[in-house]
Design an enzyme around this catalytic site. Structure first.
Site, PDB file in Angstrom:
ATOM      1  N   LYS A 266       1.215   7.929  14.931  1.00 38.56           N
ATOM      2  CA  LYS A 266       2.520   8.508  14.585  1.00 38.56           C
ATOM      3  C   LYS A 266       2.432   8.956  13.129  1.00 38.56           C
ATOM      4  O   LYS A 266       2.634   8.179  12.204  1.00 38.56           O
ATOM      5  CB  LYS A 266       3.674   7.514  14.762  1.00 38.56           C
ATOM      6  CG  LYS A 266       5.012   8.260  14.790  1.00 38.56           C
ATOM      7  CD  LYS A 266       6.162   7.544  14.151  1.00 38.56           C
ATOM      8  CE  LYS A 266       6.218   7.572  12.669  1.00 38.56           C
ATOM      9  NZ  LYS A 266       6.407   8.892  12.034  1.00 38.56           N
TER      10      LYS A 266
ATOM     11  N   CYS B 140      -0.781   6.994  -4.106  1.00 39.52           N
ATOM     12  CA  CYS B 140      -0.272   5.635  -4.324  1.00 39.52           C
ATOM     13  C   CYS B 140      -1.100   4.886  -5.356  1.00 39.52           C
ATOM     14  O   CYS B 140      -0.618   3.930  -5.945  1.00 39.52           O
ATOM     15  CB  CYS B 140      -0.174   4.869  -3.027  1.00 39.52           C
ATOM     16  SG  CYS B 140      -1.689   4.843  -2.145  1.00 39.52           S
TER      17      CYS B 140
ATOM     18  N   GLU C   5      -0.799  -0.893   4.024  1.00 41.72           N
ATOM     19  CA  GLU C   5      -1.275  -0.218   2.807  1.00 41.72           C
ATOM     20  C   GLU C   5      -0.034   0.419   2.185  1.00 41.72           C
ATOM     21  O   GLU C   5       0.484   1.408   2.704  1.00 41.72           O
ATOM     22  CB  GLU C   5      -2.310   0.863   3.158  1.00 41.72           C
ATOM     23  CG  GLU C   5      -3.524   0.345   3.906  1.00 41.72           C
ATOM     24  CD  GLU C   5      -4.459  -0.495   3.062  1.00 41.72           C
ATOM     25  OE1 GLU C   5      -4.343  -0.446   1.819  1.00 41.72           O
ATOM     26  OE2 GLU C   5      -5.302  -1.197   3.641  1.00 41.72           O
TER      27      GLU C   5
HETATM   28  N1  LIG Z   1      -1.583   1.846  -0.197  1.00 39.61           N
HETATM   29  C1  LIG Z   1      -1.962   2.991   0.337  1.00 39.61           C
HETATM   30  O1  LIG Z   1      -3.095   3.131   0.779  1.00 39.61           O
HETATM   31  C2  LIG Z   1      -0.998   4.152   0.379  1.00 39.61           C
HETATM   32  C3  LIG Z   1      -1.533   5.426   0.559  1.00 39.61           C
HETATM   33  C4  LIG Z   1      -0.676   6.507   0.598  1.00 39.61           C
HETATM   34  C5  LIG Z   1       0.696   6.345   0.479  1.00 39.61           C
HETATM   35  N2  LIG Z   1       1.192   5.112   0.295  1.00 39.61           N
HETATM   36  C6  LIG Z   1       2.630   4.955   0.097  1.00 39.61           C
HETATM   37  O2  LIG Z   1       3.352   5.769   0.999  1.00 39.61           O
HETATM   38  C7  LIG Z   1       4.592   6.150   0.432  1.00 39.61           C
HETATM   39  C8  LIG Z   1       4.832   7.629   0.600  1.00 39.61           C
HETATM   40  O3  LIG Z   1       4.765   7.987   1.933  1.00 39.61           O
HETATM   41  P1  LIG Z   1       6.053   8.174   2.863  1.00 39.61           P
HETATM   42  O4  LIG Z   1       7.194   8.709   2.076  1.00 39.61           O
HETATM   43  O5  LIG Z   1       5.618   8.911   4.079  1.00 39.61           O
HETATM   44  O6  LIG Z   1       6.351   6.668   3.250  1.00 39.61           O
HETATM   45  P2  LIG Z   1       7.355   6.116   4.334  1.00 39.61           P
HETATM   46  O7  LIG Z   1       7.272   4.640   4.255  1.00 39.61           O
HETATM   47  O8  LIG Z   1       8.672   6.759   4.270  1.00 39.61           O
HETATM   48  O9  LIG Z   1       6.723   6.611   5.728  1.00 39.61           O
HETATM   49  C9  LIG Z   1       5.389   6.336   6.105  1.00 39.61           C
HETATM   50  C10 LIG Z   1       5.303   6.367   7.626  1.00 39.61           C
HETATM   51  O10 LIG Z   1       6.048   5.285   8.139  1.00 39.61           O
HETATM   52  C11 LIG Z   1       7.020   5.724   9.059  1.00 39.61           C
HETATM   53  N3  LIG Z   1       8.164   4.815   8.945  1.00 39.61           N
HETATM   54  C12 LIG Z   1       9.171   4.845   8.042  1.00 39.61           C
HETATM   55  N4  LIG Z   1      10.031   3.839   8.270  1.00 39.61           N
HETATM   56  C13 LIG Z   1       9.543   3.135   9.317  1.00 39.61           C
HETATM   57  C14 LIG Z   1       9.979   1.982  10.030  1.00 39.61           C
HETATM   58  N5  LIG Z   1      11.104   1.338   9.716  1.00 39.61           N
HETATM   59  N6  LIG Z   1       9.220   1.529  11.063  1.00 39.61           N
HETATM   60  C15 LIG Z   1       8.085   2.164  11.391  1.00 39.61           C
HETATM   61  N7  LIG Z   1       7.629   3.278  10.773  1.00 39.61           N
HETATM   62  C16 LIG Z   1       8.343   3.749   9.743  1.00 39.61           C
HETATM   63  C17 LIG Z   1       7.303   7.159   8.652  1.00 39.61           C
HETATM   64  O11 LIG Z   1       7.857   7.909   9.695  1.00 39.61           O
HETATM   65  C18 LIG Z   1       5.901   7.620   8.249  1.00 39.61           C
HETATM   66  O12 LIG Z   1       5.149   7.981   9.390  1.00 39.61           O
HETATM   67  C19 LIG Z   1       4.509   5.737  -1.009  1.00 39.61           C
HETATM   68  O13 LIG Z   1       5.232   4.558  -1.223  1.00 39.61           O
HETATM   69  C20 LIG Z   1       3.026   5.487  -1.220  1.00 39.61           C
HETATM   70  O14 LIG Z   1       2.708   4.599  -2.244  1.00 39.61           O
HETATM   71  C21 LIG Z   1       0.382   4.010   0.251  1.00 39.61           C
HETATM   72  O1  LIG Z   2      -3.934   6.120  -3.029  1.00 43.63           O
HETATM   73  S1  LIG Z   2      -3.970   7.154  -1.984  1.00 43.63           S
HETATM   74  O2  LIG Z   2      -2.924   8.107  -2.160  1.00 43.63           O
HETATM   75  O3  LIG Z   2      -3.946   6.548  -0.662  1.00 43.63           O
HETATM   76  C1  LIG Z   2      -5.531   7.855  -2.119  1.00 43.63           C
HETATM   77  C2  LIG Z   2      -5.681   9.172  -1.932  1.00 43.63           C
HETATM   78  C3  LIG Z   2      -6.944   9.737  -1.972  1.00 43.63           C
HETATM   79  C4  LIG Z   2      -8.024   8.956  -2.184  1.00 43.63           C
HETATM   80  C5  LIG Z   2      -9.380   9.563  -2.135  1.00 43.63           C
HETATM   81  O4  LIG Z   2      -9.863   9.840  -3.372  1.00 43.63           O
HETATM   82  C6  LIG Z   2      -7.851   7.623  -2.409  1.00 43.63           C
HETATM   83  C7  LIG Z   2      -6.592   7.055  -2.359  1.00 43.63           C
END
Ligand SMILES: NC(=O)c1ccc[n+]([C@@H]2O[C@H](COP(=O)([O-])OP(=O)(O)OC[C@H]3O[C@@H](n4cnc5c(N)ncnc54)[C@H](O)[C@@H]3O)[C@@H](O)[C@H]2O)c1
Ligand SMILES: O=S(=O)(O)c1ccc(CO)cc1
Length: 478
Positions: free
Chosen positions: A172, A281, A247
């Site tokens: 998803k 992130c 994550e």
């Molecule tokens: N730690 C990592 O590896 C990592 C990597 C990339 C992004 N992020 C984090 O992601 C966030 C940005 O992405 P976003 O705005 O898409 O995040 P988000 O949490 O709004 O959504 C992420 C996913 O989760 C789904 N989702 C949202 N609420 C949900 C629920 N209650 N139950 C199940 N699924 C749900 C969304 O539809 C989407 O597919 C930032 O906080 C960023 O730090 C973390």
């Molecule tokens: O922290 S993340 O946004 O998940 C992220 C994005 C890209 C890469 C690859 O360099 C690592 C982490």
């Protein structure tokens, strides 16, 4: 012609059985609607899970050699259609074309190759003790819930190990990154995976995402996204005791000691904080600078920050594009306002759009100095090009400030003293630490401490998420 995104379930492209509100795909660079995403409901989630469940019996019994061959085919398709993927990412979330091509899309083959390489030396079968044979078995049906910011990084870091270990999946993706996910489904189909091994549907997190997390026939959920949504997923999954890998968000510290090569360190720090328009992130968004070089660092950051070029994603070169969506634009504006109100010193940027941009979710790259770690802009993840600079006096204080965060995803240390670099790195409560700008390879673990998550993805570490260890005890003396 408008793009229309539907679901890929059981090897077929289908429309939702329980259509939800249609989501408009908006190009973040000009705010024009370029297509629609059909959003599903609970029954669509059930159909996808049922297909994955049916496919599991057969796929989980395939040999590792067969699964490696399939994944190698997926890599070949990905590489052949690479440009399409880079264009899709740039269109859906506004990544500048060179970033989309060189970094964002590159995560696809990168994670596939890392998973394949890890499988070469991974002990899928071994002796655990005098009586025990340890066998690694696929955990089952996996729900992969992903965000929009590095869409292919997050999809492929989950999908490659899941498919390699013999799991079947329901993806998803975020509705804000539907085009790259649709291409992944096309690539999987073209690679020749059996029907039902990979399924993909769109839907709201609280409806479809939640249903996948709750579903009794889903064996594990791998979630990447915000900490708030990750907590909801864990709660929804708790009733069925399934494995949940999270994550989540970050607010990473970048410690700059006075003995570093200041000009290159500050340039790199600004660039990394603004890369992908601050929507990573692991972005180093809190820059901690040792007092003797603090004013000089501020002057350098202001100089480099002012050179950062905001541009349409089609522009080549090292530029930053728009934020991915209006929601993110509004959030970033709010945080910039909060930074100003809290008394932080605004070095560059500020509220509003950069000059010359009336349409599109473009923001002004913004740097605050004299930030204290109790300010909201230092504590919460902004997810935009907003850098907070703070001063510290001693190594001990730098470590304390860096660790004084609910998050613990990444950290960065800059010093010409290698002993200090290692000493500090070992005390930082973060899943990855970069010393003097050295980046992460795909074989190494990625994940967070504290509220940044509980998993480790990438390479051989990612394989663990999708494996159940079974111990078969028998008499080995005969
Ligand atoms: N730690 C990592 O590896 C990592 C990597 C990339 C992004 N992020 C984090 O992601 C966030 C940005 O992405 P976003 O705005 O898409 O995040 P988000 O949490 O709004 O959504 C992420 C996913 O989760 C789904 N989702 C949202 N609420 C949900 C629920 N209650 N139950 C199940 N699924 C749900 C969304 O539809 C989407 O597919 C930032 O906080 C960023 O730090 C973390
Ligand atoms: O922290 S993340 O946004 O998940 C992220 C994005 C890209 C890469 C690859 O360099 C690592 C982490």
């Amino acid at each position: 012609m408008l793009i229309s995104c539907n679901f890929y379930i059981d090897g077929q492209w289908i429309d939702p059985v329980e259509p939800g509100p249609v989501h408009a795909i908006v190009n973040p660079a000009d705010e024009k609607i370029i297509g629609t995403v059909l959003m599903g409901g609970k029954n669509d989630a059930h159909a996808a899970v049922d297909a994955a469940r049916r496919a599991f019996d057969g796929y989980s019994q395939t040999s590792l050699a067969e699964r490696r061959a399939l994944l190698a085919r997926l890599q070949a398709v990905f590489e052949r259609r690479y440009t399409e993927m880079a264009q899709a990412i740039s269109t859906e979330m506004g990544a500048p074309c060179d970033l989309a091509y060189d970094s964002q899309a590159e995560c696809g083959p990168g994670h596939i190759k890392a998973a394949l390489a890890a499988a070469e030396s991974f002990a899928f079968e071994s002796r655990s003790g005098p009586n025990g044979d340890l066998v690694c078995e696929p955990i089952g049906v996996c729900a992969l819930i992903t965000p929009w910011n590095w869409p292919i990084n997050q999809i492929m870091s989950k999908l490659a190990p899941a498919l390699l270990t013999g799991c079947t999946v329901v993806l998803k993706p975020s509705e804000f990154a539907p085009l790259s996910a649709r291409l992944v489904a096309e690539f999987v189909h073209e690679a020749g995976y059996p029907s039902g091994v990979f399924n993909m549907l769109y839907g709201d997190g609280p409806v479809v995402g939640n249903e996948l997390a709750e579903h009794p026939l889903v064996d594990m959920v791998s979630f990447t996204g915000s900490t708030a949504a990750g907590i909801s997923v864990a709660k929804a999954a708790a009733g069925t005791v399934k494995r949940v890998v999270q994550e989540l968000g970050g607010k990473s510290a970048n410690i700059v000691f006075a003995d570093t090569d200041l000009a290159s360190t500050i340039r790199r720090g600004v660039r990394q904080a603004f890369n992908n328009t601050g929507q990573s992130c692991n972005a180093p968004t809190r820059m901690l600078v040792e007092r003797p070089v603090y004013e000089q660092a501020i002057a350098l950051a202001a100089e480099y920050g002012a050179q950062v070029q905001v541009a349409h994603p089609s522009q080549r070169g090292d530029v930053i594009g728009p934020l991915a969506m209006k929601r993110q634009f509004d959030t970033v504006q709010r945080y910039i306002g909060l930074g100003i109100q809290s008394g932080a010193r605004l070095l560059i940027g500020g509220e509003g759009k950069p000059e010359g941009f009336s349409a599109g979710y473009f923001v002004r790259p913004t740097i605050f100095a004299d930030v204290t770690n109790d300010m909201v802009i230092a504590r919460e993840e902004i997810f935009g090009p907003v850098l907070c600079m703070m001063v510290f006096d001693t190594e001990e204080v730098a470590i304390r400030i860096a660790n004084d965060s609910p998050f613990g995803l990444a950290a960065y240390v800059n010093t010409s003293d290698p002993v200090r670099a290692q000493r500090v790195a070992r005390r930082l409560r973060a899943g990855t630490v970069s010393v003097n700008g050295v980046g992460q390879d795909y074989a190494s673990p990625f994940g967070g401490f504290k509220q940044s998550g509980n998993g480790r993805e990438w390479g051989r570490f990612g394989l663990h998420d999708y494996i159940e260890f079974k111990c078969i005890n028998s008499d080995h003396s005969q």
